[in-house]
Enzyme design. Structure first.
Site, PDB file in Angstrom:
ATOM      1  N   ASP A   1     -27.821 -13.400 -23.863  1.00 50.09           N
ATOM      2  CA  ASP A   1     -27.325 -12.093 -24.155  1.00 50.09           C
ATOM      3  C   ASP A   1     -26.229 -12.148 -23.564  1.00 50.09           C
ATOM      4  O   ASP A   1     -25.927 -11.648 -22.310  1.00 50.09           O
ATOM      5  CB  ASP A   1     -28.544 -11.100 -23.477  1.00 50.09           C
ATOM      6  CG  ASP A   1     -27.900  -9.848 -23.697  1.00 50.09           C
ATOM      7  OD1 ASP A   1     -26.825  -9.537 -24.095  1.00 50.09           O
ATOM      8  OD2 ASP A   1     -28.788  -8.841 -23.516  1.00 50.09           O
TER       9      ASP A   1
ATOM     10  N   LYS B   1     -20.129  -4.714 -26.939  1.00 46.20           N
ATOM     11  CA  LYS B   1     -19.124  -4.464 -25.890  1.00 46.20           C
ATOM     12  C   LYS B   1     -17.736  -4.978 -26.360  1.00 46.20           C
ATOM     13  O   LYS B   1     -17.112  -4.136 -27.329  1.00 46.20           O
ATOM     14  CB  LYS B   1     -19.376  -4.756 -24.496  1.00 46.20           C
ATOM     15  CG  LYS B   1     -20.776  -3.999 -23.868  1.00 46.20           C
ATOM     16  CD  LYS B   1     -20.862  -4.109 -22.515  1.00 46.20           C
ATOM     17  CE  LYS B   1     -22.229  -3.087 -22.091  1.00 46.20           C
ATOM     18  NZ  LYS B   1     -23.450  -3.802 -22.021  1.00 46.20           N
TER      19      LYS B   1
ATOM     20  N   TYR C   1     -31.063  -6.831 -18.400  1.00 48.61           N
ATOM     21  CA  TYR C   1     -30.966  -5.781 -19.225  1.00 48.61           C
ATOM     22  C   TYR C   1     -30.705  -6.006 -20.676  1.00 48.61           C
ATOM     23  O   TYR C   1     -29.758  -6.800 -20.954  1.00 48.61           O
ATOM     24  CB  TYR C   1     -30.296  -4.593 -18.934  1.00 48.61           C
ATOM     25  CG  TYR C   1     -30.192  -3.428 -19.804  1.00 48.61           C
ATOM     26  CD1 TYR C   1     -31.009  -2.551 -20.130  1.00 48.61           C
ATOM     27  CD2 TYR C   1     -28.960  -2.903 -20.429  1.00 48.61           C
ATOM     28  CE1 TYR C   1     -31.230  -1.465 -20.837  1.00 48.61           C
ATOM     29  CE2 TYR C   1     -29.002  -1.925 -21.404  1.00 48.61           C
ATOM     30  CZ  TYR C   1     -30.173  -1.070 -21.466  1.00 48.61           C
ATOM     31  OH  TYR C   1     -30.236   0.060 -22.329  1.00 48.61           O
TER      32      TYR C   1
HETATM   33  C1  LIG Z   1     -24.800  -3.306 -22.244  1.00 48.80           C
HETATM   34  C2  LIG Z   1     -25.864  -4.333 -22.618  1.00 48.80           C
HETATM   35  C3  LIG Z   1     -26.548  -4.176 -23.616  1.00 48.80           C
HETATM   36  C4  LIG Z   1     -26.852  -3.112 -24.567  1.00 48.80           C
HETATM   37  O1  LIG Z   1     -25.571  -2.741 -25.298  1.00 48.80           O
HETATM   38  P1  LIG Z   1     -25.514  -1.006 -25.705  1.00 48.80           P
HETATM   39  O2  LIG Z   1     -24.408  -1.098 -26.808  1.00 48.80           O
HETATM   40  O3  LIG Z   1     -25.431  -0.387 -24.673  1.00 48.80           O
HETATM   41  O4  LIG Z   1     -26.984  -0.984 -26.780  1.00 48.80           O
HETATM   42  C5  LIG Z   1     -27.478  -5.239 -23.961  1.00 48.80           C
HETATM   43  N1  LIG Z   1     -27.564  -6.213 -23.313  1.00 48.80           N
HETATM   44  C6  LIG Z   1     -26.628  -6.549 -22.065  1.00 48.80           C
HETATM   45  C7  LIG Z   1     -26.442  -7.859 -21.364  1.00 48.80           C
HETATM   46  C8  LIG Z   1     -25.621  -5.392 -22.060  1.00 48.80           C
HETATM   47  O5  LIG Z   1     -24.685  -5.584 -20.705  1.00 48.80           O
END
Ligand SMILES: *Cc1c(COP(=O)(O)O)cnc(C)c1O
Length: 432
Positions: free
Chosen positions: A244, A272, A149
């Site tokens: 990511d 995060k 994701y």
């Molecule tokens: C949570 C997450 C996102 C998206 O971040 P948001 O602040 O919710 O938009 C993207 N990549 C990874 C790996 C994530 O865990």
């Protein structure tokens, strides 16, 4: 530990009202508990390793607002710093010294990052990094992995189809095929599939983006050689490698997965934890690439609230707490007890299960395993997971409401919390 006292009258009332006001009653889909069934819990307050709902039930929280609460919820140092910063205003829309402080901390910590741009979410960071990958290479295609994701921007919302040549079909209505047909997908941990995509699309692939440890398809670790193989393949093909680390950054090590595994990507996304519970994202990497970002270069990307002093303050305080000696050892120790304990309980109660942890990130599948990719993860017993989730909730343990989400601990989680969790798990698993 007894379920008969478990009541959620106020939660149910508030959630019923919310469903008339907001789609599905929530501001983000997974919170609605759809995949596990049953009503979601409405929180009233959080502190340390605990959350309290509006009916007064207390939960040991293993979501930690999906990762940011790594120091424990509402850490007094973070809250005090936010309150002090707020006295000077919440947003400047102008340069702010605190941006330099957090930027320096991020650059010092994360091996690939020589320059950084702050944004307001992980989604924004990933969306922007893709524009940068394309701008820098002059190529349009990207490779992502099934089950990974990268936020909800159109180009990443691609059905995780099987087979190497799966050309992105949009995962959601409203995403035109034209925005996803440059998105190529491969199974995680499958270098051959990535190599085949490079061979089939010579000179067209801008780069490869991945969660170096997958947390959005359950918890899946890279096989030995997978990350190094991607580093080599991207080099050979003049493409960029992007980690990511929105979830893994400052989570599985202070310097993220790239420090942990010793593989340096060209670009990295963060989010995060670096916002300490306020909305933040960031992308950064090699200076020559980052200098393409406006106004240093031509690639446009902007944000009204980006780099605001409140979010910068919460991030700075959180990283200060994390860089104290022993923090990652403590996270690793407590999380290992939890993850190994869960597998032990499953074994004793006769359930096929697999799972693992790195530092304060863990996962657990009702599946004999091993799980190398999303296809493997999907073989889990989802109905059993739903019943397990509900049973744990009724016993005061708040787990991610999906088999396809990782779990998180914090520096506030104690051995007593883990003991209580394992006792609850033993009761629930024995009844499944
Ligand atoms: C949570 C997450 C996102 C998206 O971040 P948001 O602040 O919710 O938009 C993207 N990549 C990874 C790996 C994530 O865990």
């Amino acid at each position: 530990m007894i379920t008969s006292s478990f009541k959620t009258i106020k939660s149910d009332e508030i959630f019923a009202a919310a469903q008339k006001l907001m789609p599905g009653g929530v501001s983000s889909p997974v919170r609605a508990f759809k995949s596990v069934g049953g009503q979601p819990i409405v929180f009233d307050r959080v502190k340390g390793s605990y959350a309290w709902d509006v009916d007064g039930n207390r939960y040991i929280d293993y979501i930690g607002t999906w990762g940011p609460a790594i120091c424990g919820h509402a850490h007094p140092d973070v809250i005090t710093a936010i309150c002090e910063a707020a006295q000077k205003g919440t947003s400047f829309g102008a340069p702010c010294r605190l941006e330099n402080v957090l930027a320096e901390m991020v650059i010092d910590a994360v091996p690939s990052i020589e320059m950084v741009r702050f944004v307001n979410s992980g989604t924004e960071a990933c969306m922007s990094v893709l524009r940068l990958m394309r701008a820098f290479t002059g190529r349009d295609k990207l490779i992502k992995f099934e089950g990974c994701y990268h936020g909800h921007a159109d180009m990443f919302l691609v059905k995780a189809g099987s087979g190497v040549a799966t050309l992105g079909l949009p995962d959601s209505p409203g995403v035109p095929k034209s925005t996803t047909n440059n998105t190529l997908t491969a199974p995680f941990n499958n270098l051959e599939a990535v190599k085949a995509l490079f061979d089939e699309n010579p000179g067209e692939i801008a780069g490869v983006i991945l969660e170096p440890v997958v947390g959005n398809a359950g918890f899946i670790v890279p096989d030995g050689g997978f990350l190094a193989g991607l580093r080599e393949l991207t080099h050979e093909n003049g493409a960029l490698l992007v980690f990511d680390e929105v979830m893994t950054g400052f989570r599985i090590a202070y310097g993220g997965a790239q420090e942990k595994f010793g593989i340096t990507p060209d670009l990295t996304t963060l989010g995060k934890i670096i916002g300490g519970g306020l909305p933040v994202g960031a992308y950064g990497g090699r200076r020559d690439i980052m200098e393409m970002v406006a106004p240093a270069g031509p690639m446009y990307q902007a944000g009204t609230l980006s780099g605001n002093p409140l979010a910068m303050t919460a991030g700075i305080k959180t990283l200060e707490l994390l860089r104290q000696p022993g923090t990652y050892e403590q996270l690793d120790r407590i999380t290992k007890r939890l993850a190994e304990g869960m597998l032990q309980v499953a074994k004793e109660t006769g359930h096929a299960a697999c799972g693992g942890q790195i530092s304060g990130m863990f996962g657990f599948f009702f599946n004999p395993g091993p799980v190398h990719n999303y296809e493997d993860a999907k073989k889990s017993d989802l109905s059993k997971f739903s019943r397990f989730h509900r049973g744990m909730l009724e016993r005061g343990v708040y787990l991610a409401p999906s088999q396809f989400e990782a779990g998180f601990t914090s520096l506030a989680h104690t051995d007593a919390d883990v003991d209580q969790t394992l006792a609850a798990a033993r009761e629930v698993m024995a009844s499944l």
